[in-house]
Scaffold this motif. Structure first.
Motif, PDB file in Angstrom:
ATOM      1  N   THR A 113      -0.158  10.408  -3.321  1.00 30.30           N
ATOM      2  CA  THR A 113      -1.274  10.934  -3.756  1.00 30.30           C
ATOM      3  C   THR A 113      -1.759  10.913  -2.452  1.00 30.30           C
ATOM      4  OG1 THR A 113      -1.716  10.111  -5.517  1.00 30.30           O
ATOM      5  CG2 THR A 113      -3.640  11.502  -4.781  1.00 30.30           C
ATOM      6  N   LYS A 114      -2.272   9.994  -1.661  1.00 31.28           N
ATOM      7  CA  LYS A 114      -2.946   9.472  -0.066  1.00 31.28           C
ATOM      8  C   LYS A 114      -2.021   9.915   0.751  1.00 31.28           C
ATOM      9  CE  LYS A 114      -6.112   8.137   2.726  1.00 31.28           C
ATOM     10  NZ  LYS A 114      -7.840   8.438   1.897  1.00 31.28           N
ATOM     11  N   ILE A 115      -0.641   9.790   0.530  1.00 26.98           N
ATOM     12  CA  ILE A 115      -0.347  10.427   1.913  1.00 26.98           C
ATOM     13  C   ILE A 115       0.325  11.844   1.302  1.00 26.98           C
ATOM     14  CG2 ILE A 115       2.277  10.968   2.057  1.00 26.98           C
ATOM     15  CD1 ILE A 115       1.901   8.055   1.512  1.00 26.98           C
ATOM     16  N   THR A 116       0.467  12.999   0.507  1.00 22.97           N
ATOM     17  CA  THR A 116      -0.119  13.977  -0.027  1.00 22.97           C
ATOM     18  C   THR A 116      -0.708  14.511   0.290  1.00 22.97           C
ATOM     19  OG1 THR A 116       1.885  13.292  -1.809  1.00 22.97           O
ATOM     20  CG2 THR A 116       0.969  15.682  -1.712  1.00 22.97           C
ATOM     21  N   THR A 117      -2.204  14.203   0.537  1.00 25.50           N
ATOM     22  CA  THR A 117      -3.083  15.018   0.933  1.00 25.50           C
ATOM     23  C   THR A 117      -4.320  14.003   1.531  1.00 25.50           C
ATOM     24  OG1 THR A 117      -4.874  13.476  -1.165  1.00 25.50           O
ATOM     25  CG2 THR A 117      -3.436  15.538  -1.702  1.00 25.50           C
ATOM     26  N   GLY A 118      -4.032  13.515   2.138  1.00 24.14           N
ATOM     27  CA  GLY A 118      -5.143  12.936   3.517  1.00 24.14           C
ATOM     28  C   GLY A 118      -4.955  13.408   4.329  1.00 24.14           C
ATOM     29  N   THR A 119      -5.630  13.627   4.914  1.00 24.65           N
ATOM     30  CA  THR A 119      -6.395  14.026   6.369  1.00 24.65           C
ATOM     31  C   THR A 119      -5.828  14.320   7.340  1.00 24.65           C
ATOM     32  OG1 THR A 119      -7.942  12.942   6.580  1.00 24.65           O
ATOM     33  CG2 THR A 119      -8.553  14.619   5.183  1.00 24.65           C
ATOM     34  N   MET A 120      -4.992  12.407   7.590  1.00 27.18           N
ATOM     35  CA  MET A 120      -3.661  12.884   8.670  1.00 27.18           C
ATOM     36  C   MET A 120      -3.473  13.823   9.544  1.00 27.18           C
ATOM     37  SD  MET A 120      -1.276  10.108   7.324  1.00 27.18           S
ATOM     38  CE  MET A 120      -1.308  10.339   5.745  1.00 27.18           C
ATOM     39  N   ALA A 121      -3.266  13.558  10.311  1.00 30.57           N
ATOM     40  CA  ALA A 121      -2.616  14.951  10.911  1.00 30.57           C
ATOM     41  C   ALA A 121      -1.278  15.112  10.119  1.00 30.57           C
ATOM     42  CB  ALA A 121      -1.776  14.654  12.408  1.00 30.57           C
ATOM     43  N   ALA A 122      -0.478  16.916   9.965  1.00 34.47           N
ATOM     44  CA  ALA A 122       0.909  17.243   9.260  1.00 34.47           C
ATOM     45  C   ALA A 122       1.453  16.624  10.263  1.00 34.47           C
ATOM     46  CB  ALA A 122       0.632  19.067   9.494  1.00 34.47           C
ATOM     47  N   TYR A 123       2.558  16.004   8.614  1.00 38.83           N
ATOM     48  CA  TYR A 123       4.145  15.150   9.313  1.00 38.83           C
ATOM     49  C   TYR A 123       4.609  15.879   8.772  1.00 38.83           C
ATOM     50  CZ  TYR A 123       2.332  13.273   4.320  1.00 38.83           C
ATOM     51  OH  TYR A 123       2.837  13.715   3.000  1.00 38.83           O
ATOM     52  N   ALA A 124       5.963  16.317   8.833  1.00 38.16           N
ATOM     53  CA  ALA A 124       7.160  16.399   7.988  1.00 38.16           C
ATOM     54  C   ALA A 124       7.060  16.193   6.416  1.00 38.16           C
ATOM     55  CB  ALA A 124       8.668  15.776   8.455  1.00 38.16           C
ATOM     56  N   ALA A 139       5.118   6.711  14.757  1.00 44.79           N
ATOM     57  CA  ALA A 139       4.251   7.065  16.255  1.00 44.79           C
ATOM     58  C   ALA A 139       2.426   6.570  15.654  1.00 44.79           C
ATOM     59  CB  ALA A 139       3.981   8.308  15.919  1.00 44.79           C
ATOM     60  N   CYS A 140       1.957   6.936  14.816  1.00 41.45           N
ATOM     61  CA  CYS A 140       0.925   6.149  14.280  1.00 41.45           C
ATOM     62  C   CYS A 140       0.484   5.445  13.828  1.00 41.45           C
ATOM     63  CB  CYS A 140       0.151   7.501  13.735  1.00 41.45           C
ATOM     64  SG  CYS A 140       0.020   9.377  14.418  1.00 41.45           S
ATOM     65  N   HIS A 141       1.404   4.911  12.787  1.00 41.63           N
ATOM     66  CA  HIS A 141       0.630   3.187  11.934  1.00 41.63           C
ATOM     67  C   HIS A 141       1.646   2.955  12.441  1.00 41.63           C
ATOM     68  CE1 HIS A 141      -1.336   5.603   9.212  1.00 41.63           C
ATOM     69  NE2 HIS A 141      -1.178   6.924   9.137  1.00 41.63           N
ATOM     70  N   ALA A 143      -2.696   4.499  16.446  1.00 42.08           N
ATOM     71  CA  ALA A 143      -3.805   5.719  16.195  1.00 42.08           C
ATOM     72  C   ALA A 143      -4.351   5.909  14.825  1.00 42.08           C
ATOM     73  CB  ALA A 143      -2.655   7.056  17.018  1.00 42.08           C
ATOM     74  N   GLY A 144      -3.446   5.202  13.262  1.00 39.27           N
ATOM     75  CA  GLY A 144      -4.008   5.691  12.369  1.00 39.27           C
ATOM     76  C   GLY A 144      -4.028   4.196  12.552  1.00 39.27           C
ATOM     77  N   PRO A 145      -4.423   3.437  10.647  1.00 33.70           N
ATOM     78  CA  PRO A 145      -4.509   2.595  10.224  1.00 33.70           C
ATOM     79  C   PRO A 145      -3.598   1.552  10.250  1.00 33.70           C
ATOM     80  CG  PRO A 145      -5.337   4.095   8.796  1.00 33.70           C
ATOM     81  CD  PRO A 145      -4.628   4.716   9.664  1.00 33.70           C
ATOM     82  N   ALA A 146      -3.296   0.705   9.646  1.00 34.46           N
ATOM     83  CA  ALA A 146      -2.612  -0.708   8.907  1.00 34.46           C
ATOM     84  C   ALA A 146      -2.140   0.249   8.128  1.00 34.46           C
ATOM     85  CB  ALA A 146      -3.180  -2.328   9.392  1.00 34.46           C
ATOM     86  N   LEU A 147      -1.068   0.078   7.265  1.00 36.90           N
ATOM     87  CA  LEU A 147      -0.436   0.377   6.349  1.00 36.90           C
ATOM     88  C   LEU A 147       0.053  -0.191   4.730  1.00 36.90           C
ATOM     89  CD1 LEU A 147       1.061   3.817   6.530  1.00 36.90           C
ATOM     90  CD2 LEU A 147      -1.750   3.518   6.670  1.00 36.90           C
ATOM     91  N   ALA A 148       0.501  -1.338   5.721  1.00 31.59           N
ATOM     92  CA  ALA A 148       1.361  -2.102   4.439  1.00 31.59           C
ATOM     93  C   ALA A 148       0.261  -2.895   3.454  1.00 31.59           C
ATOM     94  CB  ALA A 148       1.410  -3.251   6.524  1.00 31.59           C
ATOM     95  N   ASN A 165       9.275   7.977  -1.381  1.00 25.18           N
ATOM     96  CA  ASN A 165      10.129   6.802  -0.588  1.00 25.18           C
ATOM     97  C   ASN A 165       9.006   6.325   0.874  1.00 25.18           C
ATOM     98  OD1 ASN A 165      11.937   8.264  -1.849  1.00 25.18           O
ATOM     99  ND2 ASN A 165      12.835   9.450  -0.606  1.00 25.18           N
ATOM    100  N   TYR A 166       9.031   6.961   1.259  1.00 22.24           N
ATOM    101  CA  TYR A 166       6.830   6.128   1.973  1.00 22.24           C
ATOM    102  C   TYR A 166       6.806   5.307   1.617  1.00 22.24           C
ATOM    103  CZ  TYR A 166       7.458  10.544   5.166  1.00 22.24           C
ATOM    104  OH  TYR A 166       8.227  11.298   5.679  1.00 22.24           O
ATOM    105  N   VAL A 167       6.520   5.742   0.334  1.00 25.43           N
ATOM    106  CA  VAL A 167       5.665   3.927  -0.111  1.00 25.43           C
ATOM    107  C   VAL A 167       6.530   2.810  -1.105  1.00 25.43           C
ATOM    108  CG1 VAL A 167       5.024   3.420  -2.209  1.00 25.43           C
ATOM    109  CG2 VAL A 167       4.153   5.276  -1.395  1.00 25.43           C
TER     110      VAL A 167
END
Ligand code: HEC
Length: 414
Positions: free
Chosen positions: A307-318, A279-281, A289-294, A325-327
């Motif tokens: 680490t970025k996904i775990t500790t990033g400042t983006m809104a909370a995700y599930a 929804a954001c990426h 709404a969020g930056p491109a990630l590829a 797995n996301y990576v």
């Protein structure tokens, strides 16, 4: 008899001054018409005589690993050599290529070729591994150039309209069961734009009279040693290696030693990404709404991305889905090269090459020692007269090719 004239390098200082005034293609080569003599990326910028223009010593000094990618950086500069038009035509299928412009030169140590031809598309994704969210598949091929020489001077084929390599060129080797001789051996420099030139080589092979009706490649053999690539597709075309973030050759090539195994489960990642991140990426991580990630995830190590996904400042995700797995899923989005590049070794490493695509065509520069001392290689003797040569180009295809028709020779200017 059609001939390619082989220029002899002589008068070094003057020749170098001319060479530096012209930049070949894109990438390396001399920079901007300066006055400092340079030959590609070699460090011997001002050799003391003509024969050192691309001296063997300098080649060796480049080091044990030189992976240029799609660039001419580090190649000898042949732009001062007059190109000769070599006509090619349909050999097996017809890819529409009709002419290759060939520059040829030699010095006391080496032989050099530059081949330029038009090709509307740059094809460098051989066996590209693509993930659809559930399964992997492979597709794609590469552009190639092949040069052939008669190793013993007696190669015969009797294919096509019969005769020897010297009399008929490639046509003598053309058989329904594959390209091969009936007697004698050919040297084959098979320049592959996905698998050999990014690593700095033309694949050094040889051809004999081996026949296997089930394998049209049966007469083709690799020279002793190791070639520049290993297949990157594991079971079910799952890549064995993905980028670890180094990507020193960009997004088209994977250097084996820079590769890592997929750390997570891309199938689980695809599902979780669609539910929690798209929804954001963006569905393809193209941004929103969020930056491109590829690009972020290709050019960062797995641990950095996790680490970025775990500790990033983006809104909370599930929570509850392993970041790996996301990576793993995001790493699949641009596809993964079907080969892992590596340094060639032994006699398979004799033929150096660079290739760059620019302005609707390829420029390929190839060079090799006149005499490698290896039994699976042709010996060039500039004092010994003209030698037969054949040439073929392939357009995103390993089988269909256009090549020289009838006999061609290389003559050594004295
Ligand atoms: C509500 C919107 C939103 C959602 C949902 C979201 N993100 Fe983000 N994400 C952002 C924004 C905004 C940024 C930039 C600011 C930041 O770093 O926090 C960002 C940054 C990132 C970055 C760093 C990119 C960089 O260039 O530094 C990564 C990696 C990332 N997100 C991954 C994910 C993953 C994986 C998910 C799903 C698990 C996810 N995001 C879900 C909005 C979101």
């Amino acid at each position: 008899m059609r001939k390619i004239n082989m220029v002899r390098f002589a008068g070094a200082v003057a020749a170098l001054a001319v060479l530096t005034a012209v930049v070949i293609g894109c990438g390396g080569g001399a920079s901007g018409g300066g006055v400092t003599p340079t030959v590609g990326a070699f460090t011997n910028a001002a050799p003391s005589n003509a024969r050192a223009i691309v001296a063997q010593k300098a080649l060796q000094a480049i080091g044990t690993r030189q992976m240029p990618g799609s660039t001419l950086a580090g190649a000898p500069n042949l732009s001062a050599v007059t190109p000769q038009a070599v006509t090619v035509g349909a050999a097996s299928g017809d890819n529409g290529i009709t002419q290759v412009n060939v520059r040829a030169a030699y010095d006391s140590n080496n032989l050099y070729f530059q081949c330029d031809w038009l090709d509307a598309t740059e094809s460098v994704k051989k066996n590209w591994l693509v993930f659809n969210g559930t399964t992997w598949s492979k597709s794609g091929d590469e552009d190639r150039l092949a040069l052939f020489f008669d190793i013993g001077g007696t190669a015969a084929g009797n294919g096509g309209d019969g005769g020897t390599f010297a009399q008929k060129g490639c046509q003598a080797m053309c058989h329904a069961d594959g390209m091969r001789t009936t007697s004698g051996t050919l040297d084959e420099w098979h320049t592959k734009m996905a698998r050999s030139t990014p690593a700095g080589y033309s694949d050094d092979k040889w051809i004999d009279n081996t026949v296997n009706p089930a394998d049209v490649e049966a007469g083709h053999h690799g020279d002793a040693g190791q070639n520049t690539y290993s297949g990157n597709n594991g079971a079910n075309n799952v890549p064995k290696l993905v980028w670890n973030g180094a990507m020193s050759l960009g997004a088209n090539f994977l250097v084996g030693e820079e590769g890592v195994a997929l750390a997570g489960d891309p199938v689980a990642g695809a599902t979780a990404y669609a539910a929690n991140c798209a929804a954001c990426h963006g569905a393809q991580a193209q941004g929103g709404a969020g930056p491109a990630l590829a690009s972020y995830l290709l050019s960062h190590s797995v641990s950095t991305a996790s680490t970025k996904i775990t500790t990033g400042t983006m809104a909370a995700y599930a929570k509850g889905v392993a970041p790996a797995n996301y990576v793993a899923y995001l790493q699949t989005l641009p596809g993964v090269p079907g080969s892992a590049l590596r340094e060639a070794q032994g006699s398979r490493a004799d033929v150096r090459a660079r290739a760059a695509y620019a302005n609707g065509g390829w420029t390929v520069i190839i060079w090799r020692a006149l005499n490698t001392g290896n039994v699976d290689d042709v010996v060039f003797n500039p004092a010994g007269g003209a030698i037969p040569i054949a040439l073929a180009v392939m357009d995103n295809n390993g089988a269909a090719h256009n090549g020289t028709q009838g006999p061609w020779t290389v003559e050594f200017a004295q």
